[in-house]
Design an enzyme around this catalytic site. Sequence first.
Site, PDB file in Angstrom:
ATOM      1  N   THR A 163       1.066  -1.087   0.110  1.00 41.20           N
ATOM      2  CA  THR A 163      -0.126   0.095   0.242  1.00 41.20           C
ATOM      3  C   THR A 163       1.091   1.153  -0.128  1.00 41.20           C
ATOM      4  O   THR A 163       1.449   1.121   0.806  1.00 41.20           O
ATOM      5  CB  THR A 163      -0.784  -0.220   1.198  1.00 41.20           C
ATOM      6  OG1 THR A 163      -1.740  -1.378   0.988  1.00 41.20           O
ATOM      7  CG2 THR A 163      -1.353   1.048   1.243  1.00 41.20           C
ATOM      8  N   GLY A 202       2.750  -3.079   8.706  1.00 38.87           N
ATOM      9  CA  GLY A 202       2.767  -3.138   9.944  1.00 38.87           C
ATOM     10  C   GLY A 202       4.402  -3.977  10.186  1.00 38.87           C
ATOM     11  O   GLY A 202       5.896  -4.691   9.244  1.00 38.87           O
ATOM     12  N   GLU A 447      -6.507  -4.761   3.760  1.00 40.98           N
ATOM     13  CA  GLU A 447      -6.524  -5.288   2.303  1.00 40.98           C
ATOM     14  C   GLU A 447      -7.806  -5.179   1.758  1.00 40.98           C
ATOM     15  O   GLU A 447      -7.660  -6.614   1.227  1.00 40.98           O
ATOM     16  CB  GLU A 447      -5.746  -7.157   3.172  1.00 40.98           C
ATOM     17  CG  GLU A 447      -4.738  -6.786   3.672  1.00 40.98           C
ATOM     18  CD  GLU A 447      -4.637  -7.456   2.908  1.00 40.98           C
ATOM     19  OE1 GLU A 447      -4.195  -7.563   1.676  1.00 40.98           O
ATOM     20  OE2 GLU A 447      -2.482  -6.363   3.295  1.00 40.98           O
TER      21      GLU A 447
END
Length: 679
Positions: A163, A202, A447
């Site tokens: 992303t 993350g 997601e």
Amino acid sequence: MAAHIVDQRTKALQKPATEIILRTHTEPSEDLAQERKRATFDVQELSYALNGGKEMLDKKHRFAEILAKTTWGDKSRRYFLTREEEYVGGLRAALGIWEKIKSEGLSLEDGALMRSLVDFPGGLELHIGMFIPSIMSQGSKEQQAKWMPLCMGLQIIGTYAQTELGHGTFIRGLETTATYDKQTQEFVIHSPTLTATKWWPGGLGKTATHAIVMARLMVEGPDGRMKDHGPHGFIAQLRDMDTHLPLPGVTIGDIGPKLGFNSVDNGYLSFDHVRIPREDMLMRFSQVTPEGRYVPPPPSNSKASYATMVFVRADIVKNAGSTLARAVTIAVRYAAVRRQTAPAPGERELQNCAATLLPLLAAAYALTFMGDAMMAMYRQFEKDRDRGDFSALPELHALSSGLKAVCTWITADGIEEARRTCGGHGFSRLSGLPTLHQGYVQNVTWEGDNNVMCLQTARYLIKALAGVRSGKAVSGSADYLNAAASELAPGARSPATCDACWEQPDVAGGALRHAAARATAAAAETLLAAGGGRLAFEGKPWNDNTVESIRAAKAHCAYVLHRTFLDSLAALFALDTLERGGGLAALLEDGFVGASQAAALRRCHRQLLAALRPNAVGLVDAFGLPDYLLNSALGREDGDVYRGLLDMAAASPLNATQEGPAWEGVLKPVLAAQPRSRL
């Protein structure tokens, strides 16, 4: 401060008033014990079935006891941590579990169970959940042999950087590039725009040493022109292994506090002409040769790069049920003992909120069974993939996308509904519900934005329906479309003739099936009209058709959820979906049900709520969730909720001193300046 002494006269004066209160007072633990006696089924046997057998259930509770005694698994201060303490604590917990696996010879499945119990996501989440799976699914055998020992030995820590600031679900729009230099046999990873900055991965902020970077592969063709081959995965080192400082050309950091999930260091990342070896492109299915020739994947597995995302979405579907089960367990147990606003003395709160909690309980069971089925489908795909068979990928991608959306919507909304039934105490973090909600809602957009996920499912359904109409049968979850013509023919009616008929799986399921077929047909007709008689899945016709398409995907997923589990809870889930989810209105409009049938459905819905009410506590007990996992004053297995609130509140840092942290510097100067004569 002087000791507080109560004289005998004061005690005698108070005694009659206390006796008045005790006439109607009951202990919450006694209430919950009575609720458990009302169950009409074997709770323990169902709990074994839901948890994979007695051995697995015993292991879950044994691990919970062990973890509670570790320094990194202790939850007594969990709700009072600062952001920095959350990050450090989450990482320590992850590393503690990893060390326990190694030192005690435990399996990775044992590690996953411990991670779920500790419930403290940290900087290793994407190392375990995406970095390693990507190498295993997308890396060549040589790459797996090189990188997997480093991963498993924690010699490196990875994340998955896809992303970007300006592009999330729209993967083809990613702007990070990987340009091949055939003179040096290296790729140049570069972020040519501000919006190309990776954002959200993350573990990226302060933990990861490496990342799988999704970048647009640029290779110079024979004609000398640069050709864009679309997004591919590359393994890039981000930090120095000795100092943990960013490598030259790498800009990296933490994105700051979020609504929840703050123990994870979600990060940002940009590259300034950073070179990596050619061998660090993931090359199981496609590659660039040393001389600069791009070798695409065979047509049969051209979508293989989607496999990692499909796995993550399948895992999200699986976790939705267990998360909603936690929220419902807390709310049902508290509702079973709460008497604060009961309409009559001795009547408990569960009577008032059964219409909210029992459908949520049914949904938790539906999502639990769907999660198991979804992961079973993915594991079968892995076996087929290893034999070179990718035929199941299109449906798996479509189904996992739609279910990811629908299941996360149900769970995120369900946690909040459960919290509201707990009244004021549900607003306290000590209930466990605010933190559960804050930590979960990221799944709605993580997601892939849910509306975009639904559109991917709708595209598959509309294409499948077009295939059926041209004589090509469809199998799998959309097989009902084979009978769509007869299902939607004028005069098609529900067979329901009485209230009890709606309890029958074929009647309730038939209504959901009809709603799904009708919604898919409506989406296809709208798209054909917008495209001038042609199914156009790009551009304005498709963009103008999103409302109908999303409705079709939701209806399809509701039907799939229902037929994955069939019992009395399934009937409640189906009827609640039809009545509150908007399906009944569509069926009335379509003529599939009449007014009398709709009224019978609503009556049956209420009757099911009454029939399931005695089993509410037994059904949440069957989830087998330890108090350690729930970490909730309201959801305690013993029902002693008010003692739980007081005990947990005592651990607040504000209670470390009686006068409080603001006394000396803030309150004392103000109060000392006031004349004492006013008191």
